[in-house]
Scaffold this motif. Structure first.
Motif, short mmCIF file in Angstrom:
data_model
loop_
_atom_site.label_atom_id
_atom_site.label_comp_id
_atom_site.label_asym_id
_atom_site.label_seq_id
_atom_site.Cartn_x
_atom_site.Cartn_y
_atom_site.Cartn_z
N TYR A 104 0.82 -1.40 0.49
CA TYR A 104 -0.13 -0.09 -0.58
C TYR A 104 0.63 1.13 0.20
N LEU A 105 1.74 1.19 1.06
CA LEU A 105 2.63 2.25 0.81
C LEU A 105 3.63 2.55 -0.20
N ASP A 106 4.35 1.89 -1.61
CA ASP A 106 4.23 2.03 -2.12
C ASP A 106 3.82 2.28 -3.08
N ARG A 107 2.55 1.71 -3.63
CA ARG A 107 1.36 2.46 -4.39
C ARG A 107 1.76 4.28 -3.76
N ILE A 108 1.31 4.01 -3.15
CA ILE A 108 0.44 5.85 -2.39
C ILE A 108 2.03 6.25 -2.74
N ASN A 109 3.45 5.58 -2.50
CA ASN A 109 4.67 6.79 -2.45
C ASN A 109 4.74 6.86 -4.44
N ARG A 110 4.39 5.40 -5.23
CA ARG A 110 4.47 6.00 -6.98
C ARG A 110 3.51 6.87 -7.06
N GLY A 111 2.59 7.20 -6.20
CA GLY A 111 1.50 8.43 -7.41
C GLY A 111 2.36 9.10 -6.70
N PHE A 112 3.24 9.94 -5.38
CA PHE A 112 3.01 10.16 -4.61
C PHE A 112 4.25 11.63 -6.19
#
Length: 173
Positions: A104-112
Motif C-alpha cells: 500500500y505504501l509503495d503504491r502511495i509513494n509511486r503516486g506521489f
C-alpha cells in the motif's frame, strides 16, 4: 505370592490437569511422586499394592521419580512445541499484514512521485517567473530551485496565505 499374582496386585492412579486416571488408592501402602512443571505441581502419579502384605523397595521410589521426570520433560516439550507453533502463526499473520502495508505504501509513494514529477514539469514549463509558497509564507519552490524542501534563503511574504499560492512576476536570479 507368584509373579502372576503380584502383577495383578498393583494399581496406578494419576492426576494431571485436574483429571483423574485410574482408581483412587484406598490403602496406605503406596508410592507417590509429583509432576512439577514450571515450579507448579500440575499432577501426580501413585502406585499402590492391593495388599498391605507387599512392601515397596527404595529403588521403586527412585524409579517412580525417574518416570515422573521423563513425563515432565515430555509434557514441557509438547507445551513448548505448541507455544512455538502459536508464535510462528502470529509471526506469519504479522508478516502478511506488513507485506500488505508495504504494498500500500509503495503504491502511495509511486503516486506521489508521479504527481511530483508532473507538477515540476508543469511548473518549469510556465513561461513567467512563478514561486510556490507554503502557509508560513516560505518559498517552497521556484523555477530556479525545484526542490520541495524550503529553500535556504526562504523569503517571507506579508501576504496571508491559506495554502500553496502561486506568485507570478518573481524576478529570476
Amino acid at each position: 505370592m507368584t509373579a502372576c499374582t503380584i502383577r495383578n496386585a498393583f494399581r496406578v492412579y494419576s492426576v494431571y490437569a485436574k483429571k483423574e486416571y485410574g482408581k483412587k488408592p484406598t490403602t496406605a501402602n503406596k508410592l507417590t511422586t509429583d509432576l512439577v512443571i514450571e515450579n507448579k505441581t500440575r499432577g501426580s502419579i501413585t502406585v499402590t499394592y492391593d495388599s498391605d502384605e507387599l512392601e515397596f523397595l527404595p529403588e521403586e521410589q527412585r524409579m517412580m521419580d525417574e518416570i515422573a521426570r521423563t513425563l515432565v520433560l515430555a509434557i514441557e516439550r509438547k507445551e513448548l512445541k505448541a507455544n512455538i507453533d502459536k508464535r510462528q502463526e502470529e509471526l506469519h499473520r504479522e508478516r502478511n499484514k506488513l507485506e500488505m502495508l508495504n504494498s500500500y505504501l509503495d503504491r502511495i509513494n509511486r503516486g506521489f512521485e508521479e504527481s511530483k514529477t508532473r507538477l515540476e514539469t508543469i511548473f518549469q514549463a510556465i513561461p513567467d517567473t512563478v514561486a510556490i509558497i507554503d502557509r508560513d509564507r516560505n518559498v517552497v519552490m521556484d523555477q530556479i530551485r525545484t526542490s520541495w524542501q524550503p529553500v535556504a534563503s526562504a523569503i517571507r511574504l506579508s501576504l496571508k496565505a491559506t495554502g500553496p499560492v502561486l506568485i507570478a512576476g518573481w524576478p529570476r536570479f
